[in-house]
Design a protein around this motif. Structure first.
Motif, PDB file in Angstrom:
ATOM      1  N   HIS A 103       0.818  -1.320   0.022  1.00 52.53           N
ATOM      2  CA  HIS A 103       0.154  -0.141   0.147  1.00 52.53           C
ATOM      3  C   HIS A 103       0.765   1.364  -0.034  1.00 52.53           C
ATOM      4  O   HIS A 103       0.197   2.287   0.547  1.00 52.53           O
ATOM      5  CB  HIS A 103      -1.011  -0.193   1.193  1.00 52.53           C
TER       6      HIS A 103
ATOM      7  N   GLN B 194      -4.751   4.257   5.383  1.00 51.84           N
ATOM      8  CA  GLN B 194      -6.211   3.911   5.334  1.00 51.84           C
ATOM      9  C   GLN B 194      -6.640   2.350   4.538  1.00 51.84           C
ATOM     10  O   GLN B 194      -7.208   1.901   5.035  1.00 51.84           O
ATOM     11  CB  GLN B 194      -6.918   5.042   4.654  1.00 51.84           C
ATOM     12  N   LYS B 195      -5.761   2.366   3.619  1.00 49.03           N
ATOM     13  CA  LYS B 195      -5.885   0.944   3.029  1.00 49.03           C
ATOM     14  C   LYS B 195      -5.349  -0.026   3.646  1.00 49.03           C
ATOM     15  O   LYS B 195      -5.766  -1.231   3.696  1.00 49.03           O
ATOM     16  CB  LYS B 195      -4.920   0.937   1.618  1.00 49.03           C
TER      17      LYS B 195
ATOM     18  N   GLY C 239      -8.013  -1.416   6.339  1.00 48.29           N
ATOM     19  CA  GLY C 239      -8.918  -1.953   5.768  1.00 48.29           C
ATOM     20  C   GLY C 239      -8.527  -3.169   5.173  1.00 48.29           C
ATOM     21  O   GLY C 239      -9.528  -4.026   4.542  1.00 48.29           O
ATOM     22  N   ASP C 240      -7.338  -3.553   4.957  1.00 48.77           N
ATOM     23  CA  ASP C 240      -6.802  -4.864   4.439  1.00 48.77           C
ATOM     24  C   ASP C 240      -6.984  -5.948   5.334  1.00 48.77           C
ATOM     25  O   ASP C 240      -6.874  -6.021   6.605  1.00 48.77           O
ATOM     26  CB  ASP C 240      -5.488  -4.643   4.228  1.00 48.77           C
TER      27      ASP C 240
ATOM     28  N   ALA D 288      -2.958   7.771   2.373  1.00 49.87           N
ATOM     29  CA  ALA D 288      -3.820   6.730   1.774  1.00 49.87           C
ATOM     30  C   ALA D 288      -3.402   5.478   1.912  1.00 49.87           C
ATOM     31  O   ALA D 288      -4.249   4.651   2.110  1.00 49.87           O
ATOM     32  CB  ALA D 288      -3.581   7.169   0.122  1.00 49.87           C
ATOM     33  N   GLY D 289      -2.117   5.172   2.098  1.00 50.52           N
ATOM     34  CA  GLY D 289      -1.618   3.823   2.219  1.00 50.52           C
ATOM     35  C   GLY D 289      -2.210   3.292   3.745  1.00 50.52           C
ATOM     36  O   GLY D 289      -2.543   2.370   3.840  1.00 50.52           O
TER      37      GLY D 289
END
Length: 116
Positions: A32, A83-84, A87-88, A80-81
């Protein structure tokens, strides 16, 4: 560059479980956008008279201080990373449980002013 820094107290008996947890997490962070993830097991961490890494994470006698950091190309990629990452599914507690008390971990994001 942008850096996220972390300090935690990990049960000394969980060293290998922590290493495995960190290796799995490193893959996710890099997927990410992270450039690197470094995990360091405390070896020479003195206790201070007023404050120290030990007191910052409320380290218990059977725990070791761990110092970690993640490098990112910039803060926007980090935002952004992260957040990802959270959520991973690979980071879900049932998939990759934290082998330490995360509530005592200290962390923060830092703009790099001297470095590579």
């Amino acid at each position: 560059m942008y850096v996220d820094g972390f300090v935690a107290a990990v049960p000394t008996a969980n060293r290998e479980a922590y290493r495995a947890h960190a290796e799995a997490a490193a893959i996710v962070f890099k997927d990410h956008g992270a450039l690197s993830l470094v995990e360091c097991w405390g070896d020479d961490v003195p206790e201070g008279r007023i404050n120290s890494l030990h007191t910052a994470v409320l380290r218990k006698d059977d725990e070791t201080v761990v110092f970690s950091w993640i490098t990112w190309p910039d803060k926007a990629t980090r935002d952004a990373g992260m957040q990802k990452v959270f959520g991973d599914a690979r980071m879900a507690p049932e998939t990759n449980p934290m082998p330490f008390d995360g509530s005592r971990m200290i962390f923060g994001g830092f703009e790099m002013i001297v470095g590579p």
